[in-house]
Design an enzyme around this catalytic site. Structure first.
Site, PDB file in Angstrom:
ATOM      1  N   GLU A 117       0.762  -1.182  -0.067  1.00  0.00           N
ATOM      2  CA  GLU A 117       0.034   0.033  -0.095  1.00  0.00           C
ATOM      3  C   GLU A 117       1.043   1.280  -0.040  1.00  0.00           C
ATOM      4  O   GLU A 117       0.678   2.042   0.846  1.00  0.00           O
ATOM      5  CB  GLU A 117      -0.867   0.074   1.331  1.00  0.00           C
ATOM      6  CG  GLU A 117      -2.019  -1.080   1.134  1.00  0.00           C
ATOM      7  CD  GLU A 117      -3.005  -1.193   2.103  1.00  0.00           C
ATOM      8  OE1 GLU A 117      -2.941  -0.222   2.987  1.00  0.00           O
ATOM      9  OE2 GLU A 117      -3.792  -1.854   2.149  1.00  0.00           O
ATOM     10  N   GLU A 123      -5.390  -8.430  -0.578  1.00  0.00           N
ATOM     11  CA  GLU A 123      -6.149  -8.116   0.491  1.00  0.00           C
ATOM     12  C   GLU A 123      -7.675  -7.665   0.335  1.00  0.00           C
ATOM     13  O   GLU A 123      -7.777  -6.932  -0.658  1.00  0.00           O
ATOM     14  CB  GLU A 123      -5.834  -6.853   1.336  1.00  0.00           C
ATOM     15  CG  GLU A 123      -4.257  -7.055   2.017  1.00  0.00           C
ATOM     16  CD  GLU A 123      -3.826  -5.895   2.972  1.00  0.00           C
ATOM     17  OE1 GLU A 123      -4.818  -5.217   3.682  1.00  0.00           O
ATOM     18  OE2 GLU A 123      -2.726  -5.651   3.275  1.00  0.00           O
TER      19      GLU A 123
END
Length: 511
Positions: free
Chosen positions: A173, A292
């Site tokens: 991320e 995710e």
């Protein structure tokens, strides 16, 4: 009553079911590792301190690949802290989740756990506070047979054979301002390119995943992927997606249609990656790693919310986002699995986040039991039944208007066909809270002779859509028999209860 017609054509398939879409995620966050998969002294711990009850549930769930060690955690993590004699490892402050990391569990322990669980490891590297050097050194430590300083260090630490890790995440991320070492797309794209090159110089057989957007709502979404792949296209194999969904302000219709949002996210990333490839006149296709995904209730003020945990001071493995999942949540998870399977021609890896305790399908208690959450069941059934080729269902369904996603089918469908065993597996969800759904499946090029499996997850007797499994009532919600599936050659008819997800397997032959 909702009605839907589904057309399955033997000649319209999307390729092999990618087993890696049945992945999970173990992060050093909350109680996922400590008192989750690892608890020396637990009555069911083995000689390595691994909880055998959790191992058994992981195998039952059918998990294929597990991403480790993070997550936000990895962006401040020194992999060297987690190897060598456990009693000599340093305790560190983890800024991502405001906890103390003991490093009692590290790479060697994870590889032992992965072997016992029967899963493929997927290792993430730190591109937040570290970079190219640490990335290539970790590959050397893990994968080189011996005869170099780092591979010999691995051998000295008890692992004579190389770990042979094939899947590697290039950070986590990195588009997010919350991330330690957050970077712009230009900064990250160049770093990912150079890290991938250096890692593949050490082991050219590995596959690497570049960070895509943390969610569809990121202000940099689209531009991020385009810029990152503009730099790293030739050196990476996948681009990642992350997405979490929850019910807002009682808007159950939108929540139940969250799979439509997942469809849009996937298809947008495919389009962006292919646009970069087209501009480069490349024959290479960048595939997707949805590493995710889950339902996550972000509730500031709850005792296990990340911010409130931080306010309590530095602690080791505190409770953190231990959501208890309802029937509604499990049906939504089922539609996410449907979406991933339908897009399995390009989504080659997917990891439900996380495996144990932290927004997880498995829960455990310290010195206590482990049990299946409601969301365990759709994953376990699809992982067991989805084999062979992905079918491309055409669904004509009654629809519902939603605030977030517009019109959405009330009946959601995915499936697979295994020519070797002569089995067609269908996975169907009814998003209608109040009414059952009559579904007719029209088979083209196939004839069905019998029903070999039919189960459904729905509201239990005496329960409601918020019914969940707890430590005190661990089997409140589970898959039960789906009666009344009728087979007549090329036609299959079934009724889905209100708010349900079903798995149906048929014995079929080519027509």
């Amino acid at each position: 009553m909702t009605r839907a017609r589904v057309v399955i054509d033997r000649d319209f398939t999307l390729g092999e079911v990618p087993r890696r879409i049945f992945g999970s995620f173990v992060e050093h966050m909350g109680r996922c590792v400590y008192t989750g998969i690892f608890e020396p002294g637990h009555p069911e711990a083995d000689e390595d301190g691994l909880r055998t009850d959790v191992l058994e549930l992981t195998r039952e769930m059918g998990v294929s690949v597990v991403r480790y060690p993070g997550g936000n955690f990895v962006s401040g993590y020194n992999w060297e802290d987690g190897v060598g004699p456990a009693d000599q490892r340093p305790a560190r402050l983890d800024g991502a989740w405001h906890t103390v990391e003991s490093n009692a569990f590290g790479l060697h322990e994870f590889m032992t756990w992965a072997r016992k669980a029967g899963v493929e490891p997927m290792e993430a590297i730190n591109l937040g506070t570290r970079g190219v050097d640490a990335a290539r050194e970790l590959v050397e430590y893990a994968n080189h047979p011996g005869g170099s300083a780092l591979s010999d260090r691995r051998i000295a630490n008890g692992a004579k054979d190389p770990f042979g890790i094939k899947l590697w995440c290039l950070g986590n991320e990195m588009d997010g301002p919350w991330q330690i070492g957050h970077k712009t797309a230009e900064e990250y794209g160049r770093l990912a390119q150079e890290a991938a090159k250096a890692m593949k110089f050490v082991d050219p057989t590995i596959e690497v995943v570049a960070c895509g957007s943390s969610n569809l709502q990121m202000p940099t979404f689209g531009h991020w992927e385009h810029t990152v792949l503009g730099h790293a296209y030739d050196d990476v194999d996948y681009v990642s997606l992350h997405a979490y969904y929850e019910e807002h302000d009682g808007d159950h219709a939108s929540f139940l249609a969250s799979g439509v949002g997942m469809d849009t996210f996937i298809e947008s990333v495919i389009a962006t990656a292919d646009a970069v490839g087209a501009a480069r006149k490349s024959r290479k296709k960048i595939n997707l790693s949805f590493d995710e995904w889950n339902v996550w209730y972000t509730r500031p003020g709850s005792e296990d919310a990340p911010g409130d945990v931080a306010d309590a001071g530095w602690r080791h493995a505190p409770r953190l986002i231990e959501d208890a999942y309802s029937v509604t949540d499990a049906v939504v998870v089922g539609t996410f699995l449907n979406s991933l399977l339908r897009h399995g021609d390009r989504v080659k890896i997917a990891n439900q986040a996380q495996l144990v305790n932290v927004i997880a399908p498995i829960r455990s208690e310290e010195n206590g039991p482990a049990w299946r959450q409601t969301s365990f069941w759709p994953f376990a059934r699809m992982s067991a039944l989805a084999k062979g080729e992905i079918v491309a269902p055409r669904v004509i369904s009654d629809r519902v208007d939603t605030a977030q996603y517009g019109d959405a089918d009330l009946v959601d469908v995915a499936g697979s066909y295994d020519a070797e065993s002569g089995r067609l597996a269908l996975f169907l969800a009814n998003r209608d809270l109040d009414g059952s759904a009559e579904v007719e499946v029209d088979l083209r090029g196939l004839t069905a002779s019998s029903v070999t499996f039919a189960e459904v997850l729905t509201v239990p007797e005496g329960g409601d859509r918020n019914s969940a499994n707890t430590e005190q009532d661990q089997d409140r919600v589970r898959m039960v028999a789906l009666d009344g599936v009728a087979v007549d050659g090329g036609t299959v008819r079934l009724t889905l209860p209100a708010l349900s997800w079903a798995a149906v397997e048929l014995a079929v032959a080519t027509a």
